[in-house]
Enzyme design. Structure first.
Site: not given
Length: 151
Positions: A53, A55, A83, A86
């Site tokens: 992801h 992040e 999410c 993260c």
């Protein structure tokens, strides 16, 4: 450069690159003391890895740049509400503030589904929401519309 909008535009640029590569358009940048120290974008499809992801990539690069896992004093700008994975990484990295573009009513963990940052963990990042929200949301909407049209 010092405004939330300017930093979010850098995250948006990362999100656009992700989209060009067939990834869900999410981008992130980490800023400390007014200086961008890292950036990241989604790479799940490219790398075939659920952990890639935006992040997570930005946090990884920031830790390496600062030679520390503690990102105290850092601000994370991200185009989509984090999410659970993260949000957990943000807490563990001790990021001070998270500045969010679009909210994620399906998986967002900074207030949409749950707010992990107000839970009694050992660190509570502050949040600022809605920075360039329309532009961030339209990137996602357009991406998924194009995907549906291709099918």
């Amino acid at each position: 450069m010092n405004s939330h909008e300017e930093y979010m535009r850098l995250a948006i640029r990362e999100a656009r690159i992700a989209a060009e590569n067939g990834e869900v358009p999410v981008g992130a940048v980490i800023v400390k003391d007014g200086k961008v120290i890292s950036s990241g974008r989604n790479r799940r499809e490219t790398e075939n890895n659920a952990l890639y992801h935006a992040e997570i990539e930005a946090i990884d690069k920031a830790c390496k740049a600062l030679k520390s896992w503690r990102l105290t004093g850092c601000d994370l700008y991200v185009t989509l509400e984090p999410c659970p994975m993260c949000a957990g990484a943000i807490i563990n990295a001790r990021i001070s503030r998270v500045i969010i573009g679009a909210l994620d009513p399906k998986a967002g963990c900074c207030g949409s589904v749950i707010d992990m940052f107000i839970m009694p963990f050992n660190h509570e990042p502050k949040t600022i929401k809605g920075i360039c929200a329309d532009e961030c949301a339209s990137l996602l909407t357009g991406f998924f519309e194009n995907l549906r049209n291709k099918k």
